[in-house]
Structures are given as C-alpha cells and as structure tokens.
Design a protein around this motif. Structure first.
Motif, PDB file in Angstrom:
ATOM      1  N   SER A   1       0.840  -1.213   0.000  1.00 22.60           N
ATOM      2  CA  SER A   1       0.000   0.000   0.000  1.00 22.60           C
ATOM      3  C   SER A   1       0.867   1.253   0.000  1.00 22.60           C
ATOM      4  O   SER A   1       0.510   2.265  -0.621  1.00 22.60           O
ATOM      5  CB  SER A   1      -0.939   0.006   1.210  1.00 22.60           C
TER       6      SER A   1
ATOM      7  N   GLN B   1      -6.873   0.781  -0.375  1.00 24.98           N
ATOM      8  CA  GLN B   1      -7.316  -0.436   0.317  1.00 24.98           C
ATOM      9  C   GLN B   1      -8.376  -0.107   1.374  1.00 24.98           C
ATOM     10  O   GLN B   1      -9.367  -0.813   1.497  1.00 24.98           O
ATOM     11  CB  GLN B   1      -6.082  -1.065   0.981  1.00 24.98           C
TER      12      GLN B   1
ATOM     13  N   ASP C   1      -5.889  -1.207  -4.840  1.00 27.14           N
ATOM     14  CA  ASP C   1      -5.220  -1.883  -3.723  1.00 27.14           C
ATOM     15  C   ASP C   1      -6.141  -2.937  -3.115  1.00 27.14           C
ATOM     16  O   ASP C   1      -7.134  -2.604  -2.481  1.00 27.14           O
ATOM     17  CB  ASP C   1      -4.812  -0.833  -2.674  1.00 27.14           C
ATOM     18  N   GLU C   2      -5.805  -4.205  -3.324  1.00 24.89           N
ATOM     19  CA  GLU C   2      -6.524  -5.361  -2.795  1.00 24.89           C
ATOM     20  C   GLU C   2      -8.027  -5.358  -3.085  1.00 24.89           C
ATOM     21  O   GLU C   2      -8.850  -5.352  -2.164  1.00 24.89           O
ATOM     22  CB  GLU C   2      -6.265  -5.496  -1.283  1.00 24.89           C
TER      23      GLU C   2
HETATM   24 MG   LIG Z   1      -1.949  -2.869   2.085  1.00 21.75          MG
END
Ligand SMILES: [Mg+2]
Ligand SMILES: Nc1ncnc2c1ncn2[C@@H]1O[C@H](COP(=O)(O)OP(=O)(O)OP(=O)(O)O)[C@@H](O)[C@H]1O
Length: 235
Positions: free
Chosen positions: A49, A91, A162-163
């Motif tokens: 991140s 995220q 992010d994810e």
């Molecule tokens: Mg992360």
C-alpha cells in the motif's frame, strides 16, 4: 502477445518512501505499459500500500522518480494530477458510509449519471438493488464491489487498485477479472495489489513480489510458477 514493447504509461525507479524517519520502501523499480496489468503481491506489512501511495503522490517519496505518461509526478502540482489520467482505489476508506450507494457512484464527478454504470449493474446486480441504501449498510465485500465499480467507470488510462479481492466472493472475483481484461483489451493500464494469487495471475501480465520493502521477484507472469510466487508469501 505482441513483440513490440509498448512505451510505459507508468514508470518508477529507485523509490524510497515511508513515514517520518522510517523508510518502508528501499528502492523499488517497475513499469506498466498501456494494455497491461502490473500485479504487486507480498505478505502483510511489506509495503504494497505504501508503494501505491508513492505512485499516486499521496505520499512524497524520499527519493526516486515516478513518471506518468512522461510527466514526473513530483513536479506536477497536486490539483493538476487528475489530468494525468490516474485513478486510485485505496485499500481502506473504500466508500462513504453515510452516503447512499447511488451518491457514492455519482458524487464528485462533473458529469456522471447512473447510466454510466449500466454495464456494471448487469454484472453486479447487487449494487443496483441497494442503490438507495446507505453504503455503510453494505457488507465488506459489497463495499469493495462498489469501490471497484466506481473506479472502473472512471475509464482512466491508468488505474491503481489496492486489494480489490478482500472479502469478495469467488464468482464476483471472476467478474472483476473479466472487467479488467476487457479494459486492458481497450488499452487501459492497471496496477493491482493482491494477496489472492489465483485472482492476480488471472489478470497480471507482469508481477513484482515485495518483501520488507524490496522487490524479491519480478518478471512476466507466464514465466512464474505458483511455487515461486508462494515462496514470496511464505517468507
Ligand atoms: Mg496494504
Ligand atoms: N500511515 C502510516 N504511518 C506510519 N506507518 C505506516 C503507515 N501505513 C503503513 N505503515 C507501516 O508501513 C509498513 C508497510 O505498510 P503497508 O500498509 O504499505 O503494507 P502492505 O503490504 O500494504 O500490508 P497489507 O497486506 O496488510 O495491506 C508497515 O510496517 C506499516 O506499519
């Protein structure tokens, strides 16, 4: 895959970045060309991140260079960065809980009506069913879908996510992957951070594996065995 190497839309070199005096990233290099996906993976806390924040200018790297379409990010004033054509779905803080799903999808965009989401509503009917409920009442996975729909509808030349898979069930992951592949076919570029290797390898052309703020594995995803990828996560 074409022989000709596309000019990179995003390039980053020797990125050193962190928080205060603590450097998390210790010199990261990479690039992503139009019409391709760069996948970034690694265990919890290795700096994935942080890398996304450095690549989008959310944090200023202590050293190194990020170039978007030839413009050096650090030299573009933050209010002009939107013009670079970069979208970023972090995220955390994925949606505004107090706003309705509909408002989450439309507010903050100058000319965005719900019609922009017709295709996405067909793929994710759950979002359409819950349009007028507060986003805070969605499950964690549904919030991720909402955030994903919002960022995809931006149709940016470069999108960093992010994810996206956190809490999202298998069939919706496959739908996300096909949406990303369709955008790639249109020439878009993505950087996707993921710990779900099945999802990541289904979309990524190139992969970088991080450990303790360093790249420990890098290359074309077709060349990487599952064992090599899992070894990075097992550290
Ligand atoms: Mg992360
Ligand atoms: N805002 C912050 N302030 C200070 N330290 C931070 C901050 N965000 C992250 N860190 C630290 O930086 C390191 C890397 O965190 P980062 O969030 O980049 O990891 P990650 O790879 O994304 O992990 P995860 O898989 O859990 O999302 C960790 O040691 C973390 O504690």
């Amino acid at each position: 895959m074409s022989e000709r190497r596309e000019e990179a839309i995003l390039k980053f070199s020797s990125i050193v970045a962190g928080y205060g005096d603590t450097m998390v990233l210790k010199g990261i290099n990479g690039e992503v060309a139009a019409g391709s996906v760069l996948g970034v993976f690694g265990s919890n806390g290795v700096g994935k991140s942080t890398l996304m924040r450095a690549l989008t200018g959310v944090i200023q790297p202590a050293s190194g260079k990020v170039t978007v379409n030839g413009s050096e990010l650090g030299k573009v004033p933050s209010h002009q960065r939107r013009r670079l054509g970069v979208s970023y779905a972090p995220q955390e803080r994925v949606v505004f809980d107090n706003l309705s799903v509909s408002d989450n999808l439309t507010l903050g965009f100058r000319s965005r009506s719900l019609e922009a989401y017709d295709d996405l509503f067909r793929v994710f009917p759950r979002l359409k069913e819950r349009l007028f409920q507060p986003a805070g009442k969605l499950s964690g996975g549904e919030k991720k879908l909402l955030s994903f729909a919002r960022i995809i509808a931006e149709r940016s030349p470069l999108t960093l996510i992010d994810e996206p898979s956190e809490g999202v069930q298998h069939e919706n992951l496959e739908r996300m992957a096909s949406i990303i592949r369709a955008r790639i076919a249109e020439g878009a570029a993505f950087v996707v951070v993921e710990q779900n290797l099945t999802f990541l390898t289904s979309i990524a052309d190139h992969l970088i594996g991080l450990d303790h703020g360093e790249v420990v594995l890098s290359g074309d995803s077709v060349d990487m065995s599952r064992d090599r990828l899992e070894a990075v996560l097992a550290v």
